[in-house]
Design a protein around this motif. Structure first.
Motif, PDB file in Angstrom:
ATOM      1  N   ALA A 118       1.192  -1.080  -0.019  1.00 18.24           N
ATOM      2  CA  ALA A 118      -0.112  -0.189   0.268  1.00 18.24           C
ATOM      3  C   ALA A 118       1.029   1.376   0.491  1.00 18.24           C
ATOM      4  N   ALA A 119       1.847   1.120   0.863  1.00 17.43           N
ATOM      5  CA  ALA A 119       2.546   2.250   0.344  1.00 17.43           C
ATOM      6  C   ALA A 119       3.155   2.885  -0.563  1.00 17.43           C
ATOM      7  N   VAL A 120       3.161   1.216  -0.981  1.00 21.23           N
ATOM      8  CA  VAL A 120       4.520   1.355  -2.349  1.00 21.23           C
ATOM      9  C   VAL A 120       3.238   2.371  -3.656  1.00 21.23           C
ATOM     10  N   MET A 121       2.185   1.687  -3.431  1.00 16.95           N
ATOM     11  CA  MET A 121       0.879   2.498  -4.633  1.00 16.95           C
ATOM     12  C   MET A 121       0.894   3.722  -4.084  1.00 16.95           C
ATOM     13  N   MET A 122       0.952   3.841  -3.177  1.00 12.08           N
ATOM     14  CA  MET A 122       0.504   6.117  -2.796  1.00 12.08           C
ATOM     15  C   MET A 122       1.596   6.276  -3.139  1.00 12.08           C
ATOM     16  N   LEU A 123       2.997   6.198  -2.463  1.00 18.51           N
ATOM     17  CA  LEU A 123       3.648   6.440  -3.165  1.00 18.51           C
ATOM     18  C   LEU A 123       3.780   7.021  -5.019  1.00 18.51           C
ATOM     19  N   ASN A 124       3.520   6.103  -4.985  1.00 13.54           N
ATOM     20  CA  ASN A 124       3.912   5.736  -6.879  1.00 13.54           C
ATOM     21  C   ASN A 124       2.369   5.952  -7.560  1.00 13.54           C
ATOM     22  N   ASP A 125       1.510   6.832  -6.852  1.00 15.41           N
ATOM     23  CA  ASP A 125       0.572   7.525  -7.366  1.00 15.41           C
ATOM     24  C   ASP A 125       0.739   9.408  -7.439  1.00 15.41           C
ATOM     25  N   ALA A 126       1.248   9.087  -5.801  1.00 20.20           N
ATOM     26  CA  ALA A 126       1.521  10.766  -5.730  1.00 20.20           C
ATOM     27  C   ALA A 126       2.471  11.529  -6.538  1.00 20.20           C
ATOM     28  N   VAL A 127       3.646  10.478  -7.041  1.00 18.06           N
ATOM     29  CA  VAL A 127       4.420  10.846  -7.281  1.00 18.06           C
ATOM     30  C   VAL A 127       3.815  11.441  -9.229  1.00 18.06           C
ATOM     31  N   LYS A 128       3.059  10.164  -9.777  1.00 14.24           N
ATOM     32  CA  LYS A 128       2.240  10.600 -10.888  1.00 14.24           C
ATOM     33  C   LYS A 128       1.692  11.401 -11.088  1.00 14.24           C
ATOM     34  N   LYS A 129       0.874  11.981  -9.865  1.00 14.85           N
ATOM     35  CA  LYS A 129      -0.004  12.988  -9.522  1.00 14.85           C
ATOM     36  C   LYS A 129       0.762  14.682 -10.014  1.00 14.85           C
ATOM     37  N   GLY A 130       1.818  14.246  -9.183  1.00 13.61           N
ATOM     38  CA  GLY A 130       2.169  16.119  -8.813  1.00 13.61           C
ATOM     39  C   GLY A 130       3.354  15.772 -10.753  1.00 13.61           C
ATOM     40  N   GLY A 131       4.459  15.263 -10.893  1.00 18.69           N
ATOM     41  CA  GLY A 131       4.296  14.886 -12.305  1.00 18.69           C
ATOM     42  C   GLY A 131       3.253  15.603 -12.941  1.00 18.69           C
ATOM     43  N   SER A 132       2.122  14.885 -13.516  1.00 17.48           N
ATOM     44  CA  SER A 132       1.511  14.687 -14.636  1.00 17.48           C
ATOM     45  C   SER A 132       0.442  16.659 -15.208  1.00 17.48           C
ATOM     46  N   PHE A 133       0.416  17.169 -13.484  1.00 21.25           N
ATOM     47  CA  PHE A 133       0.079  18.488 -13.549  1.00 21.25           C
ATOM     48  C   PHE A 133       1.346  19.622 -13.668  1.00 21.25           C
ATOM     49  N   ALA A 134       2.673  18.977 -13.849  1.00 22.51           N
ATOM     50  CA  ALA A 134       3.711  19.095 -14.279  1.00 22.51           C
ATOM     51  C   ALA A 134       4.439  19.732 -15.474  1.00 22.51           C
ATOM     52  N   SER A 135       3.515  18.880 -16.490  1.00 23.14           N
ATOM     53  CA  SER A 135       4.459  18.667 -17.400  1.00 23.14           C
ATOM     54  C   SER A 135       3.260  17.602 -18.278  1.00 23.14           C
TER      55      SER A 135
ATOM     56  N   LYS B 182       6.855 -10.916  -1.395  1.00 22.35           N
ATOM     57  CA  LYS B 182       6.023  -9.706  -1.306  1.00 22.35           C
ATOM     58  C   LYS B 182       7.330  -8.620  -2.241  1.00 22.35           C
ATOM     59  N   LEU B 183       8.240  -9.108  -3.169  1.00 21.68           N
ATOM     60  CA  LEU B 183       9.116  -8.006  -4.484  1.00 21.68           C
ATOM     61  C   LEU B 183       7.693  -7.431  -5.344  1.00 21.68           C
ATOM     62  N   GLU B 184       7.671  -9.067  -5.448  1.00 18.93           N
ATOM     63  CA  GLU B 184       6.266  -9.697  -6.460  1.00 18.93           C
ATOM     64  C   GLU B 184       5.352  -8.784  -6.713  1.00 18.93           C
ATOM     65  N   ALA B 185       4.482  -8.816  -5.417  1.00 22.21           N
ATOM     66  CA  ALA B 185       3.909  -8.162  -5.306  1.00 22.21           C
ATOM     67  C   ALA B 185       3.303  -6.913  -5.263  1.00 22.21           C
ATOM     68  N   MET B 186       4.651  -5.659  -4.953  1.00 20.13           N
ATOM     69  CA  MET B 186       4.978  -4.165  -4.997  1.00 20.13           C
ATOM     70  C   MET B 186       5.135  -3.799  -6.321  1.00 20.13           C
ATOM     71  N   THR B 187       5.368  -5.080  -7.298  1.00 19.88           N
ATOM     72  CA  THR B 187       5.505  -4.678  -8.945  1.00 19.88           C
ATOM     73  C   THR B 187       3.965  -4.167  -9.140  1.00 19.88           C
TER      74      THR B 187
END
Lengths: 459, 203
Positions: A311-328, A360-365
């Motif tokens: 869940a932490a990986v998902m949240m971080l990945n999603d927040a990064v994409k949202k910030g990036g997509s607004f930027a450019s 667990k790494l596989e789940a995170m992917t």
């Protein structure tokens, strides 16, 4: 002048948090170099790379100096090299000569890594691709700079199981061919599903079929910047919620993306090539403070691998994409959070401690932006087991309409638990194994093709 | 040929209170509809501080402008006002180059700004805008916009680091567009040199 409060976040990024542009990658289409004559073809490749890429390093350095932002790596991504071998089917020497020509060009222009020595085999393998694949172990053992990537599956095409097994065999052969460096050659091979055409990061960069003649793609990173932003948030408000953390990550990702796009456009203009995309990927290095794993720990996952990690990986990945997509509007490539085991000290320590397993790494992917990356397995691992890993990742990718990948290093002569250090940016790690390392061989040996998932029928 | 306008630069200091900007700008406007071309005002150490560049009708003198402003202030006895004759507007400044944000951060000590300003002067760097925030002595920030000749950027960056790093003061020199890119909302390409050509992706 801007208010100092508005400046302070950027000042911190530049001065204290060592924001950098991780890579400027120049894409070069080599299809025009095709020739029935091997020497003519390899000379054309060398000449074109040297001509087009001649100024990448000095221009990047000058622009980095001008803006006060270091451009750490300058790289090349070429159109799939297998295309140049279609007229040389079965001629492994031609493939080796091609790799050597690319390698020499990198030496000439001062580039450390070149991606694209691979093929797109999700629906089938051509003669040129087969030739390149067969020559791959030797090609990667006699060159320093060349990297290889193979797309074995896509949401539209399904997965080429036979190719996955062949590539797994070549990965093992490459590791054996580079035994003196503990199988390091395999670190230069990535297997993908839904491989992006514009990824600037190695070893999976290539200039995809739909890309222009040449293009500048930029990769920014900044796990340290994100972590310190979260540190400050938690220092001011220990009881902040996860959505508040996500907001902080998003804002930070916005700033990082904007810096990268500014630099990327500038480099492209000066080089006289189009600007392509900006890949905002939290790509760690082994350095403490430059770790994605540390970000999860800051978020509250004290032991990576514990429930909540995905869940932490998902949240971080999603927040990064949202910030990036607004930027450019030009965000592309992989963009998100990487989880490379050897290149992230916190992730590597968790794997060594046994709290973070391959499963667990596989789940995170399933929720991060790449896949199973830079992990070590015993050199005696069977090709079917490695192919099974490729297939598992491909299944996650094609079903979830995302990119997944595998970069596995079978260490010759090593067994589970042995510690291997490649040094530098490639880091160190402990040889791992799946909880159940065998039992799927017959599935892989059936070969053929896993059909595309139902939602590929999207017309 | 007679000038149609006169140009002046004015500087004013006064203990801060409500209504100063009204009083000053009213006085300026009252001189035949004089015009404020540029104005910068803030409060520094509880004092209202104003700098202005003013265009007046021909024939107005610096003394007359100063007198008009003082007459508009009920607390003129506490004010410091200077009015100087200025040249007409011009884009040329004393230095050529690009704008950078120079910043120093660390524990406060006397002489920071002087030492930074000395480095700037030695390298032909013009200071356009500067502020110093020492309200938190442990985390003082001194920061400004400077114009740096293109061939002096690396040297200035090195010079600031050499002068301040030994004392634990961090220095950065960052091209202005980095701050604009990270703090403004709008296409990044708008920040690039308008004369630079963006290459089409199509052959």
């Amino acid at each position: 002048m801007l208010e100092t409060s508005a400046l302070s976040a950027t000042l911190r990024m530049m001065g204290e948090e060592n924001l950098d542009v991780r890579t400027v990658t120049l894409g070069v289409n080599l299809n025009s170099c095709a020739s029935e004559d091997v020497s003519r073809m390899t000379n054309a490749v060398y000449d074109k790379l040297c001509r087009v890429a001649e100024r990448v390093v000095p221009v990047s350095n000058a622009i980095g100096e001008r803006y006060g932002v270091q451009i750490v790596n300058k790289r090349l991504a070429v159109s799939p090299a297998s295309v140049l071998l279609e007229g040389h089917a079965g001629d492994r020497a031609a493939a080796i000569a091609l790799a050597r020509a690319m390698d020499r060009a990198c030496d000439t222009v001062g580039i450390d890594l070149l991606g694209g020595f691979g093929g797109l085999v999700q629906k089938g393998m051509t003669a040129g691709e087969r030739t390149l694949l067969d020559a791959l172990p030797e090609a990667l053992s006699v060159t320093k700079h060349v990297c290889s990537s193979w797309n074995i599956g896509s949401t539209k095409a399904g997965v080429n199981v036979s190719a996955a097994r062949m590539i797994a065999e070549r990965v093992l052969d490459t590791a054996r061919a580079t035994e003196e460096s503990r199988g390091f050659g395999a670190a230069k091979i990535v297997v993908f599903a839904n491989q992006p055409e514009d990824n600037p990061f190695m070893a999976g960069a290539e200039l995809g079929a739909g890309e222009p003649e040449s293009v500048v793609n930029v990769g920014v990173s900044g796990p340290g910047v994100v972590k310190r932003a979260l540190d400050r948030l938690l220092a001011s408000r220990k009881d902040c919620t996860l959505d508040e953390m996500a907001e902080e990550v998003k804002h930070t990702a916005y700033r990082v993306t904007r810096v990268g796009e500014l630099i990327g456009h500038e480099v492209a203009c000066v080089l006289g090539v189009p600007f392509g995309i900006l890949d905002l990927a939290l790509a760690p290095t082994p350095k403490i403070g430059d770790s994605v794993g540390e970000i999860y720990q800051t978020m509250g996952i004290e032991r990576l691998g514990a429930p909540g990690t995905t869940a932490a990986v998902m949240m971080l990945n999603d927040a990064v994409k949202k910030g990036g997509s607004f930027a450019s509007s030009s965000v592309g490539g992989l963009s998100g959070a990487f989880i490379p085991v050897m290149e992230d000290h916190a992730i590597e320590e968790a794997c060594t401690a046994g709290t973070l397993t391959l499963e667990k790494l596989e789940a995170m992917t399933a929720v991060c932006s790449v896949g199973l990356d830079m992990f070590l397995v015993p050199g005696a691992t069977s090709p079917e087991t490695i192919a099974g890993m490729f297939l598992d990742e491909a299944a996650i990718g094609i079903t979830n309409r995302k990119t997944t990948g595998v970069r596995v290093i079978p260490v010759p002569g090593a067994d589970v638990g042995e510690y291997v250090n490649f040094g530098g940016l490639f880091g160190a790690g402990t040889v791992m194994s799946p909880a159940c390392p065998s039992g799927g061989e017959a599935f892989v040996r059936h070969g053929g093709h896993i059909p595309a998932p139902i939602h590929s029928l999207s017309n | 040929m007679q000038n149609k306008s006169e140009f002046f630069t004015m500087s004013l200091l006064l203990p801060d209170r409500i209504g100063i900007l009204r009083d000053v700008t009213g006085a300026v406007f009252g001189i035949g509809g004089s015009n404020l071309i540029d104005l910068h005002q803030n409060v520094v150490g509880m004092y209202f501080s104003l700098s202005a560049y003013i265009e007046t009708p021909a024939g107005v003198t610096a003394d007359a402008l100063k007198a008009a402003v003082l007459a508009a202030l009920p607390d003129a006895d506490k004010a410091g006002v200077a009015v100087l004759t200025a040249p007409p507007p011009s884009k040329a400044g004393p230095a050529k180059g690009e704008r950078y944000v120079a910043a120093l951060r660390g524990e406060d000590r006397p002489g920071w700004v002087f030492r930074a300003a000395s480095v700037f002067a030695e390298l032909g760097v013009n200071v356009e805008d500067w502020r110093h925030d020492g309200t938190d002595p442990k985390h003082t920030l001194t920061i400004g916009v400077v114009t740096v000749p293109a061939d002096r950027v690396a040297e200035l960056r090195r010079g600031l680091a050499e002068k301040f790093a030994p004392e634990g003061i961090s220095s950065t020199l960052t091209q202005e567009n980095i701050f604009r890119a990270t703090n403004e909302v709008g296409p990044v390409v708008n920040l690039l040199d308008p004369s630079s050509e963006r290459i089409s992706r199509n052959a």
